[in-house]
Design a protein around this motif. Structure first.
Motif, short mmCIF file in Angstrom:
data_model
loop_
_atom_site.label_atom_id
_atom_site.label_comp_id
_atom_site.label_asym_id
_atom_site.label_seq_id
_atom_site.Cartn_x
_atom_site.Cartn_y
_atom_site.Cartn_z
N ALA A 265 -39.90 13.16 6.77
CA ALA A 265 -39.12 13.48 5.57
C ALA A 265 -39.91 14.36 4.61
CB ALA A 265 -38.68 12.19 4.88
N VAL A 266 -41.19 14.03 4.43
CA VAL A 266 -42.04 14.84 3.56
C VAL A 266 -42.28 16.23 4.19
CG1 VAL A 266 -44.34 15.04 2.52
CG2 VAL A 266 -43.18 12.81 2.57
N GLY A 267 -42.55 16.23 5.50
CA GLY A 267 -42.83 17.48 6.19
C GLY A 267 -41.64 18.42 6.25
N ASP A 268 -40.42 17.87 6.27
CA ASP A 268 -39.24 18.72 6.25
C ASP A 268 -39.25 19.64 5.04
OD1 ASP A 268 -38.01 17.91 8.61
OD2 ASP A 268 -36.91 16.28 7.64
N ARG A 269 -39.81 19.16 3.93
CA ARG A 269 -39.84 19.94 2.69
C ARG A 269 -41.13 20.72 2.50
NH1 ARG A 269 -37.99 16.63 -2.46
NH2 ARG A 269 -38.02 18.78 -3.22
N PHE A 270 -42.26 20.10 2.89
CA PHE A 270 -43.55 20.68 2.54
C PHE A 270 -44.47 20.97 3.73
CE2 PHE A 270 -42.32 17.74 -0.95
CZ PHE A 270 -42.06 18.69 -1.94
N GLY A 271 -44.16 20.43 4.90
CA GLY A 271 -45.09 20.53 6.03
C GLY A 271 -45.13 21.92 6.64
N PRO A 272 -46.31 22.36 7.07
CA PRO A 272 -46.41 23.65 7.78
C PRO A 272 -45.80 23.52 9.18
CG PRO A 272 -48.52 22.53 7.81
CD PRO A 272 -47.62 21.70 6.94
N PRO A 273 -45.20 24.55 9.71
CA PRO A 273 -44.60 24.46 11.05
C PRO A 273 -45.64 24.10 12.10
CG PRO A 273 -43.86 26.45 9.93
CD PRO A 273 -44.97 25.87 9.10
N ASN A 274 -45.24 23.22 13.03
CA ASN A 274 -46.10 22.88 14.16
C ASN A 274 -45.33 22.87 15.48
OD1 ASN A 274 -44.57 20.57 13.85
ND2 ASN A 274 -46.30 19.18 13.60
N THR A 275 -44.03 23.11 15.42
CA THR A 275 -43.14 22.98 16.58
C THR A 275 -42.16 24.15 16.56
OG1 THR A 275 -43.33 20.58 16.27
CG2 THR A 275 -41.63 21.34 17.79
N PHE A 276 -41.59 24.47 17.71
CA PHE A 276 -40.65 25.61 17.72
C PHE A 276 -39.53 25.40 18.73
CE2 PHE A 276 -43.41 26.70 21.24
CZ PHE A 276 -42.61 27.42 22.13
N GLY A 277 -38.49 26.19 18.52
CA GLY A 277 -37.38 26.29 19.46
C GLY A 277 -37.00 27.76 19.62
N ILE A 278 -36.38 28.08 20.75
CA ILE A 278 -35.93 29.45 21.01
C ILE A 278 -34.49 29.41 21.52
CG2 ILE A 278 -36.23 31.53 22.41
CD1 ILE A 278 -39.19 30.97 22.54
N LEU A 279 -33.64 30.21 20.91
CA LEU A 279 -32.26 30.38 21.35
C LEU A 279 -32.05 31.82 21.76
CD1 LEU A 279 -29.31 29.40 21.65
CD2 LEU A 279 -28.98 29.99 19.23
#
Length: 270
Positions: free
Chosen positions: A251-265
């Protein structure tokens, strides 16, 4: 990096780590947390919906479906789907779960060759699976070759390539994982795994090291994946986001966390 040589195949290690009683949700942010789960569901509907709009129907190959958490959403989006699993216990759960659904076919993929076997595809879907595959770029290449014109590709919940991430991102990610382990009463196990990784020593007999294969090669190269897909598809979208096991830290990371994961469409196969 040192890898302790051994004989078990990736399929054997998958079964060791994902037996009949395995809880896929326990350590899976994309299953546990609403914000991440909704990303997955939205991507599934986007890729299937686009193919159906273009081609009138969509046959999906879903690699490494686990216990089918998102297979229902692939079907709900309007697709026929072949799901694969390298773990026989998980494949049996899938066969039981979807035994009365003619839109779902289950394939036990012991050798991890399902990407290159079979007919043409409307779309390929890889949910939290590419980081388990040693040669993930080769796997995606085979999948792309099978996807029909107008088809799509969707992968999500894979770790960003470590060398491009900031020290802050890596530190927050690792500390969040250890805090979650502490809350699970498994801090010693998590710390032992972490210490092996810090020393660069990986045991091929230990599913904790090999099934989460991204730790051996420093995550997944999201830019290399995009470069592979872009010549074949009209549109390729890369999404970077924060993901961790702890609900509070998510919940905290959704707002402030740096990206660590990805998706591709990727949409509209040329």
């Amino acid at each position: 990096m040192t890898v302790i040589p051994a004989n078990p195949s990736m399929g054997t290690l998958q079964e060791q780590g994902h037996d009949a009683g395995h809880d896929y949700a326990k350590g899976s942010p994309h299953i546990r947390h609403h914000s991440v789960r909704e990303r997955v569901i939205a991507g599934v509907h986007a890729v299937v919906g686009d193919v159906i709009e273009r081609n009138g129907a969509c046959h999906v190959l879903e690699l490494g479906a686990g216990h089918g958490t998102f297979t229902d959403h692939v079907v709900a989006a309007g697709a026929d789907v072949e799901v694969t699993e390298m773990s026989m216990p998980s494949a049996m759960v899938l066969r039981s779960r979807f035994r009365n659904n003619p839109k779902v076919t289950v394939t036990f993929d012991r050798d991890g060759q399902a990407d290159r076997n079979g007919g043409p595809l409307g779309a390929a879907v890889c949910i939290s699976v590419l980081h388990h595959i040693p040669d993930y770029l080769e796997t995606v290449k085979w999948l792309v070759e099978r996807i029909q014109p107008g088809g799509g590709f969707f992968s999500i919940q894979d770790p960003l390539w470590y060398p491009r991430r900031s020290r802050t991102s890596m530190s927050l990610d690792r500390n969040a994982y250890l805090l979650w382990r502490l809350g699970q009463g498994e801090f010693r196990r998590g710390l032992a795994t972490r210490m092996r990784r810090l020393r660069g020593v990986y045991d091929e007999t230990n599913e904790a090291d090999m099934v989460e294969y991204h730790v051996v090669r420093n995550g997944l190269d999201e830019q290399a994946l995009c470069a592979l897909l872009e010549p074949a598809f009209e549109k390729v979208e890369l999404q970077r986001y924060w993901s961790t096991q702890s609900g509070l830290l998510q919940a905290v990371g959704d707002r402030f966390g740096p990206p660590n994961t990805f998706g591709i469409l990727a949409q509209n196969r040329r």
